[in-house]
Design a protein around this motif. Structure first.
Motif, short mmCIF file in Angstrom:
data_model
loop_
_atom_site.label_atom_id
_atom_site.label_comp_id
_atom_site.label_asym_id
_atom_site.label_seq_id
_atom_site.Cartn_x
_atom_site.Cartn_y
_atom_site.Cartn_z
N GLU A 146 1.49 6.06 -5.42
CA GLU A 146 1.58 6.01 -3.97
C GLU A 146 2.76 5.13 -3.53
O GLU A 146 3.45 5.44 -2.56
CB GLU A 146 0.29 5.49 -3.34
CG GLU A 146 -0.91 6.41 -3.51
CD GLU A 146 -1.54 6.32 -4.91
OE1 GLU A 146 -1.39 5.28 -5.60
OE2 GLU A 146 -2.15 7.33 -5.31
N GLU A 147 2.96 4.03 -4.24
CA GLU A 147 4.07 3.13 -3.93
C GLU A 147 5.40 3.88 -4.11
O GLU A 147 6.29 3.80 -3.26
CB GLU A 147 4.04 1.90 -4.85
CG GLU A 147 5.23 0.98 -4.68
CD GLU A 147 5.37 -0.03 -5.79
OE1 GLU A 147 6.06 -1.05 -5.54
OE2 GLU A 147 4.82 0.15 -6.89
N LEU A 148 5.53 4.61 -5.19
CA LEU A 148 6.75 5.37 -5.47
C LEU A 148 6.97 6.45 -4.41
O LEU A 148 8.07 6.59 -3.86
CB LEU A 148 6.67 6.00 -6.86
CG LEU A 148 7.84 6.88 -7.29
CD1 LEU A 148 9.14 6.10 -7.27
CD2 LEU A 148 7.57 7.44 -8.68
N SER A 149 5.93 7.17 -4.08
CA SER A 149 6.03 8.24 -3.08
C SER A 149 6.43 7.67 -1.72
O SER A 149 7.28 8.23 -1.02
CB SER A 149 4.70 8.98 -2.99
OG SER A 149 4.78 9.99 -2.04
N SER A 150 5.83 6.58 -1.34
CA SER A 150 6.12 5.94 -0.07
C SER A 150 7.58 5.48 -0.02
O SER A 150 8.28 5.69 0.99
CB SER A 150 5.19 4.75 0.14
OG SER A 150 5.58 4.00 1.25
N MET A 151 8.06 4.88 -1.09
CA MET A 151 9.44 4.40 -1.13
C MET A 151 10.42 5.58 -1.06
O MET A 151 11.43 5.51 -0.35
CB MET A 151 9.65 3.58 -2.40
CG MET A 151 10.97 2.83 -2.46
SD MET A 151 12.33 3.72 -3.21
CE MET A 151 11.64 4.24 -4.74
N LEU A 152 10.13 6.67 -1.75
CA LEU A 152 10.99 7.85 -1.70
C LEU A 152 10.99 8.49 -0.32
O LEU A 152 12.03 8.96 0.16
CB LEU A 152 10.58 8.86 -2.78
CG LEU A 152 10.84 8.43 -4.22
CD1 LEU A 152 10.25 9.44 -5.20
CD2 LEU A 152 12.31 8.22 -4.48
#
Length: 150
Positions: A37-43
């Motif tokens: 989720e952190e990765l998706s949010s940052m992207l």
């Protein structure tokens, strides 16, 4: 003691070197993210701010690959990078309109002379197929190459 760079810093570093698709960045950054989720949010944030753009990625691939490769190879590369089919379909006519000229130029640089026998014809055709040109384009190039030589 040095801290590891943040996820965003890593992503911006990759994007500073060259254009990346979202899928490429996900693959490269997945092991550094705490959660998916952190990765998706940052992207998502990078896309909203314009740092990450699928359209720019398509333009980059087209600019770099167009002179050396055929439409089949370019389309395959874009699909591997996770580019949406609608973006690929939008640039396909642009690739196809110059594919004949590009194939002729690639053939001229590599071979420059018409094939003397069937073995050489097969070798030249396999080379052009490997570069992603369609068999119809290859036939046209090899058929009309002898007319240019004269």
């Amino acid at each position: 003691m040095t801290r590891a760079p943040s996820l965003k810093t890593r992503a911006l570093g990759y994007l500073a070197r060259r254009e990346h698709s979202r899928l490429e960045l996900e693959r490269k950054l997945a092991r550094h993210a705490q959660t998916p989720e952190e990765l998706s949010s940052m992207l998502d944030t990078l896309e909203q701010r314009g740092f990450l753009s699928a359209t720019r990625m398509v333009e980059h691939v087209m600019h770099v690959r167009r002179g050396r490769f055929g439409s089949q190879r370019i389309v395959h590369e874009l699909r591997e990078k996770g580019i949406a089919e609608n973006l690929i379909a939008a640039v396909l006519p642009n690739i196809k309109e110059t594919e004949q000229e590009n194939a002729r130029e690639v053939w001229r640089k590599k071979f420059g002379v018409i094939p003397a026998d069937a073995k050489e014809l097969g070798r030249q055709m396999r080379f052009l197929v490997g570069r992603g040109f369609s068999t119809e384009v290859i036939r046209q190039v090899l058929r009309h190459s002898d007319k240019e030589e004269a």
